[in-house]
Design a protein around this motif. Structure first.
Motif, PDB file in Angstrom:
ATOM      1  N   SER A  52       2.107  -2.153  -9.234  1.00  0.00           N
ATOM      2  CA  SER A  52       1.272  -3.340  -9.289  1.00  0.00           C
ATOM      3  C   SER A  52       0.387  -3.289  -8.052  1.00  0.00           C
ATOM      4  O   SER A  52       0.894  -3.257  -6.930  1.00  0.00           O
ATOM      5  CB  SER A  52       2.137  -4.605  -9.290  1.00  0.00           C
ATOM      6  N   VAL A  53      -0.930  -3.263  -8.253  1.00  0.00           N
ATOM      7  CA  VAL A  53      -1.852  -2.943  -7.167  1.00  0.00           C
ATOM      8  C   VAL A  53      -2.769  -4.121  -6.830  1.00  0.00           C
ATOM      9  O   VAL A  53      -3.432  -4.682  -7.717  1.00  0.00           O
ATOM     10  CB  VAL A  53      -2.712  -1.716  -7.521  1.00  0.00           C
ATOM     11  N   ALA A  54      -2.817  -4.480  -5.554  1.00  0.00           N
ATOM     12  CA  ALA A  54      -3.753  -5.481  -5.047  1.00  0.00           C
ATOM     13  C   ALA A  54      -4.953  -4.762  -4.455  1.00  0.00           C
ATOM     14  O   ALA A  54      -4.806  -3.803  -3.693  1.00  0.00           O
ATOM     15  CB  ALA A  54      -3.076  -6.356  -3.993  1.00  0.00           C
ATOM     16  N   LEU A  55      -6.155  -5.232  -4.783  1.00  0.00           N
ATOM     17  CA  LEU A  55      -7.393  -4.590  -4.347  1.00  0.00           C
ATOM     18  C   LEU A  55      -8.149  -5.490  -3.375  1.00  0.00           C
ATOM     19  O   LEU A  55      -8.309  -6.687  -3.623  1.00  0.00           O
ATOM     20  CB  LEU A  55      -8.289  -4.304  -5.560  1.00  0.00           C
ATOM     21  N   GLY A  56      -8.620  -4.900  -2.274  1.00  0.00           N
ATOM     22  CA  GLY A  56      -9.409  -5.683  -1.331  1.00  0.00           C
ATOM     23  C   GLY A  56      -9.474  -5.029   0.033  1.00  0.00           C
ATOM     24  O   GLY A  56      -8.776  -4.050   0.310  1.00  0.00           O
ATOM     25  N   MET A  57     -10.317  -5.580   0.896  1.00  0.00           N
ATOM     26  CA  MET A  57     -10.418  -5.100   2.273  1.00  0.00           C
ATOM     27  C   MET A  57      -9.236  -5.610   3.094  1.00  0.00           C
ATOM     28  O   MET A  57      -8.731  -4.932   3.977  1.00  0.00           O
ATOM     29  CB  MET A  57     -11.738  -5.588   2.886  1.00  0.00           C
ATOM     30  N   PHE A  58      -8.814  -6.847   2.804  1.00  0.00           N
ATOM     31  CA  PHE A  58      -7.682  -7.491   3.478  1.00  0.00           C
ATOM     32  C   PHE A  58      -7.857  -7.509   4.998  1.00  0.00           C
ATOM     33  O   PHE A  58      -6.905  -7.308   5.754  1.00  0.00           O
ATOM     34  CB  PHE A  58      -6.356  -6.821   3.080  1.00  0.00           C
ATOM     35  N   ASP A  59      -9.085  -7.743   5.439  1.00  0.00           N
ATOM     36  CA  ASP A  59      -9.348  -7.840   6.872  1.00  0.00           C
ATOM     37  C   ASP A  59      -8.836  -9.185   7.370  1.00  0.00           C
ATOM     38  O   ASP A  59      -9.400 -10.232   7.062  1.00  0.00           O
ATOM     39  CB  ASP A  59     -10.850  -7.712   7.146  1.00  0.00           C
ATOM     40  N   GLY A  60      -7.750  -9.139   8.131  1.00  0.00           N
ATOM     41  CA  GLY A  60      -7.140 -10.371   8.613  1.00  0.00           C
ATOM     42  C   GLY A  60      -5.961 -10.823   7.773  1.00  0.00           C
ATOM     43  O   GLY A  60      -5.124 -11.584   8.235  1.00  0.00           O
ATOM     44  N   VAL A  61      -5.897 -10.376   6.511  1.00  0.00           N
ATOM     45  CA  VAL A  61      -4.819 -10.800   5.597  1.00  0.00           C
ATOM     46  C   VAL A  61      -4.704 -12.328   5.641  1.00  0.00           C
ATOM     47  O   VAL A  61      -3.671 -12.900   5.963  1.00  0.00           O
ATOM     48  CB  VAL A  61      -3.480 -10.120   5.954  1.00  0.00           C
ATOM     49  N   HIS A  62      -5.807 -12.979   5.295  1.00  0.00           N
ATOM     50  CA  HIS A  62      -5.876 -14.432   5.407  1.00  0.00           C
ATOM     51  C   HIS A  62      -5.328 -15.135   4.161  1.00  0.00           C
ATOM     52  O   HIS A  62      -4.776 -14.501   3.248  1.00  0.00           O
ATOM     53  CB  HIS A  62      -7.311 -14.879   5.726  1.00  0.00           C
ATOM     54  N   MET A  63      -5.520 -16.433   4.126  1.00  0.00           N
ATOM     55  CA  MET A  63      -4.975 -17.277   3.064  1.00  0.00           C
ATOM     56  C   MET A  63      -5.383 -16.805   1.666  1.00  0.00           C
ATOM     57  O   MET A  63      -4.563 -16.765   0.742  1.00  0.00           O
ATOM     58  CB  MET A  63      -5.468 -18.718   3.292  1.00  0.00           C
ATOM     59  N   GLY A  85       9.552  -4.652 -12.326  1.00  0.00           N
ATOM     60  CA  GLY A  85      10.410  -3.685 -11.654  1.00  0.00           C
ATOM     61  C   GLY A  85       9.664  -2.470 -11.131  1.00  0.00           C
ATOM     62  O   GLY A  85      10.179  -1.349 -11.166  1.00  0.00           O
ATOM     63  N   ILE A  86       8.442  -2.701 -10.653  1.00  0.00           N
ATOM     64  CA  ILE A  86       7.619  -1.608 -10.121  1.00  0.00           C
ATOM     65  C   ILE A  86       7.165  -1.961  -8.703  1.00  0.00           C
ATOM     66  O   ILE A  86       7.150  -3.132  -8.309  1.00  0.00           O
ATOM     67  CB  ILE A  86       6.382  -1.344 -11.016  1.00  0.00           C
ATOM     68  N   PRO A  87       6.813  -0.962  -7.899  1.00  0.00           N
ATOM     69  CA  PRO A  87       6.394  -1.220  -6.519  1.00  0.00           C
ATOM     70  C   PRO A  87       5.101  -2.026  -6.449  1.00  0.00           C
ATOM     71  O   PRO A  87       4.282  -1.998  -7.375  1.00  0.00           O
ATOM     72  CB  PRO A  87       6.177   0.181  -5.933  1.00  0.00           C
ATOM     73  N   THR A  88       4.917  -2.705  -5.326  1.00  0.00           N
ATOM     74  CA  THR A  88       3.669  -3.401  -5.040  1.00  0.00           C
ATOM     75  C   THR A  88       2.863  -2.555  -4.054  1.00  0.00           C
ATOM     76  O   THR A  88       3.380  -2.173  -3.004  1.00  0.00           O
ATOM     77  CB  THR A  88       3.931  -4.792  -4.439  1.00  0.00           C
ATOM     78  N   SER A  89       1.625  -2.278  -4.416  1.00  0.00           N
ATOM     79  CA  SER A  89       0.762  -1.457  -3.564  1.00  0.00           C
ATOM     80  C   SER A  89      -0.536  -2.198  -3.264  1.00  0.00           C
ATOM     81  O   SER A  89      -0.908  -3.134  -3.981  1.00  0.00           O
ATOM     82  CB  SER A  89       0.435  -0.122  -4.246  1.00  0.00           C
ATOM     83  N   VAL A  90      -1.215  -1.776  -2.210  1.00  0.00           N
ATOM     84  CA  VAL A  90      -2.563  -2.264  -1.930  1.00  0.00           C
ATOM     85  C   VAL A  90      -3.488  -1.063  -1.795  1.00  0.00           C
ATOM     86  O   VAL A  90      -3.086  -0.006  -1.296  1.00  0.00           O
ATOM     87  CB  VAL A  90      -2.637  -3.125  -0.652  1.00  0.00           C
ATOM     88  N   LEU A  91      -4.714  -1.224  -2.264  1.00  0.00           N
ATOM     89  CA  LEU A  91      -5.759  -0.233  -2.042  1.00  0.00           C
ATOM     90  C   LEU A  91      -6.788  -0.893  -1.150  1.00  0.00           C
ATOM     91  O   LEU A  91      -7.369  -1.921  -1.504  1.00  0.00           O
ATOM     92  CB  LEU A  91      -6.384   0.200  -3.366  1.00  0.00           C
ATOM     93  N   LEU A  92      -7.003  -0.314   0.022  1.00  0.00           N
ATOM     94  CA  LEU A  92      -7.920  -0.903   0.986  1.00  0.00           C
ATOM     95  C   LEU A  92      -8.660   0.183   1.744  1.00  0.00           C
ATOM     96  O   LEU A  92      -8.314   1.365   1.681  1.00  0.00           O
ATOM     97  CB  LEU A  92      -7.182  -1.824   1.961  1.00  0.00           C
ATOM     98  N   PHE A  93      -9.686  -0.228   2.486  1.00  0.00           N
ATOM     99  CA  PHE A  93     -10.463   0.697   3.294  1.00  0.00           C
ATOM    100  C   PHE A  93     -10.015   0.640   4.748  1.00  0.00           C
ATOM    101  O   PHE A  93      -9.577  -0.410   5.244  1.00  0.00           O
ATOM    102  CB  PHE A  93     -11.957   0.368   3.217  1.00  0.00           C
ATOM    103  N   SER A  94     -10.164   1.763   5.430  1.00  0.00           N
ATOM    104  CA  SER A  94      -9.784   1.828   6.847  1.00  0.00           C
ATOM    105  C   SER A  94     -10.691   0.967   7.714  1.00  0.00           C
ATOM    106  O   SER A  94     -10.267   0.447   8.744  1.00  0.00           O
ATOM    107  CB  SER A  94      -9.809   3.278   7.338  1.00  0.00           C
ATOM    108  N   SER A  95     -11.944   0.808   7.313  1.00  0.00           N
ATOM    109  CA  SER A  95     -12.891  -0.055   8.028  1.00  0.00           C
ATOM    110  C   SER A  95     -13.876  -0.631   7.023  1.00  0.00           C
ATOM    111  O   SER A  95     -13.978  -0.158   5.883  1.00  0.00           O
ATOM    112  CB  SER A  95     -13.634   0.729   9.115  1.00  0.00           C
ATOM    113  N   SER A  96     -14.594  -1.633   7.427  1.00  0.00           N
ATOM    114  CA  SER A  96     -15.463  -2.368   6.513  1.00  0.00           C
ATOM    115  C   SER A  96     -16.612  -1.498   6.005  1.00  0.00           C
ATOM    116  O   SER A  96     -17.322  -0.871   6.796  1.00  0.00           O
ATOM    117  CB  SER A  96     -16.053  -3.599   7.217  1.00  0.00           C
ATOM    118  N   PRO A  97     -16.843  -1.477   4.688  1.00  0.00           N
ATOM    119  CA  PRO A  97     -17.996  -0.759   4.133  1.00  0.00           C
ATOM    120  C   PRO A  97     -19.319  -1.330   4.635  1.00  0.00           C
ATOM    121  O   PRO A  97     -20.338  -0.652   4.645  1.00  0.00           O
ATOM    122  CB  PRO A  97     -17.851  -0.957   2.625  1.00  0.00           C
TER     123      PRO A  97
END
Length: 299
Positions: A16-27, A44-56
Motif C-alpha cells: 500500500s503506497v503513499a505518494l508525495g513529497m512529505f516535506d515536513g510530514v505535516h497534518m 496484510g501488506i506493507p505500507t510504503s511511501v514514494l518520495l523525492f530526496s529534494s523538492s522538484p
C-alpha cells in the motif's frame, strides 16, 4: 532509487503506497499516510511511501530527508522509496503507474493528496491517477484538502510561518514541535566564559530560513529532555559572519556535548536578533532570555 527499510515487516505480495513529497510530514501528509497504513493493515501488506530526496521545485526543506524518514517511521511506514527527481522527470504518467508503481513497487493500493501531480511536465493529476490505477488493477484513494483555522494546510504555508517566526502556528500544522537535530560543533566558547555555556549547531542552507532571534526550546540529550533557550542568527555582537547558527543554553545542564547529535525542538519565539554594545550588555539580556524561557514553559 534508494529503498530504505524503516520498520520490520514479514508480509509479502504487494504494498500500500503513499505518494508525495512529505516535506515536513505535516497534518495533511499524515492523512494520506494514515489512509495507506489502514489499507495495508486491512490487506496484510506493507505500507510504503514514494518520495523525492529534494523538492522538484527547489523549495527549501522544512525537514532534511533523514528527519523526514524518522517521522515516517514513527507513523508505521515499512519502506521508503526515495527517488532523485531526475530519475522520473521525463517519464509519462502512464509509465509512472505501470512501471514504477506496479512493477517496481508492487502497489496494490495507492494514496495521494487532492493536488498530487506526476509524470513528465506534471501532466498527471489525481483524476488521472484514479483512472490509471483502475486500468492497472490498483485501488486508489485521494484525500481531500485539509484545513486548519480556515486555511489550507500546506508546506508553502508552513515555510511562510517559519520565515515569520510564528513557530507556534507552524507547530500546529506540523502536529509536532519543529526541530533541528544535528551534531554539536565547537564554538568560540563565549557562553561558557559568560557562565552560560551553549550548544552550537550549524543550520544547513538547504533548510527553510527561520526568523532570527531567541526561541524557547527543549533539548533532547541521550533521550532526556531539558528546557532551554536558543539564539538563531549570525552573532552580530561578537562575530562578523553570514553563517546561520543555532546556539542553545540548556538550563541546568553543563556536560560536554561536542561531537554528539542532539535535538533542539522550538516551541515559542522571543525577541528578535540584536546587536549589543558589549558582552556585558549581551550577558544581561541573555539572563533575561533564560528567565523568559522558564516562565514560558511554566505557562
Amino acid at each position: 532509487m534508494d529503498i530504505i527499510s524503516l520498520a520490520p515487516c514479514s508480509a509479502a505480495g504487494g504494498a500500500s503506497v503513499a505518494l508525495g513529497m512529505f516535506d515536513g510530514v505535516h497534518m495533511g501528509h499524515r492523512r494520506i499516510i494514515s489512509a495507506a497504513k489502514n489499507k495495508g493493515t486491512e490487506r496484510g501488506i506493507p505500507t510504503s511511501v514514494l518520495l523525492f530526496s529534494s523538492s522538484p521545485h527547489r523549495a527549501p526543506e522544512i525537514l532534511p530527508l533523514c528527519d523526514r524518514l524518522k517521522e515516517l517511521e514513527k507513523l508505521g511506514v515499512n519502506y521508503a522509496y526515495v527517488y532523485d527527481f531526475e530519475e522520473l522527470r521525463g517519464m509519462s504518467a502512464e509509465e509512472f503507474v505501470s512501471v514504477e508503481l506496479c512493477k517496481k513497487l508492487g502497489a496494490k493500493a495507492v494514496f495521494a493528496g487532492y493536488n498530487y501531480r506526476f509524470g513528465a511536465r506534471a501532466a498527471g493529476d489525481s483524476e488521472m491517477l484514479k483512472k490509471l490505477a483502475k486500468e492497472n488493477s490498483i485501488e486508489c484513494g485521494i484525500t481531500e484538502k485539509v484545513e486548519f483555522l480556515g486555511e489550507s494546510v500546506s508546506s508553502t504555508r508552513i515555510r511562510a510561518l517559519l520565515c515569520e517566526g510564528d513557530i507556534e502556528s507552524a507547530n500546529a500544522l506540523l502536529t509536532y514541535p519543529y526541530y533541528i537535530c544535528s551534531e554539536v560543533l565547537h564554538g568560540k566558547e563565549l557562553g561558557r566564559k559568560l557562565g552560560m555555556p551553549t550548544v552550537n549547531q550549524r543550520i544547513e542552507s538547504s533548510r527553510t530560513p527561520l526568523a532570527r532571534g531567541i526561541y524557547y526550546t527543549k533539548t533532547t540529550v541521550d533521550g532526556r529532555e531539558y528546557i532551554s533557550v536558543s539564539n538563531l542568527g549570525v552573532r552580530p555582537t561578537v562575530e562578523n559572519t553570514e553563517q546561520i547558527n543555532l546556539e542553545t543554553h540548556i538550563i541546568g545542564f553543563d556536560s560536554d556535548l561536542y561531537g554528539k547529535t542532539v535535538k533542539v525542538s522550538l516551541f515559542g519565539k522571543g525577541r528578535g536578533e540584536m546587536c549589543f554594545a558589549d558582552v556585558d550588555e549581551l550577558r544581561r539580556e541573555v539572563e533575561r532570555d533564560i528567565e523568559r524561557a522558564v516562565n514560558y514553559f511554566k505557562k
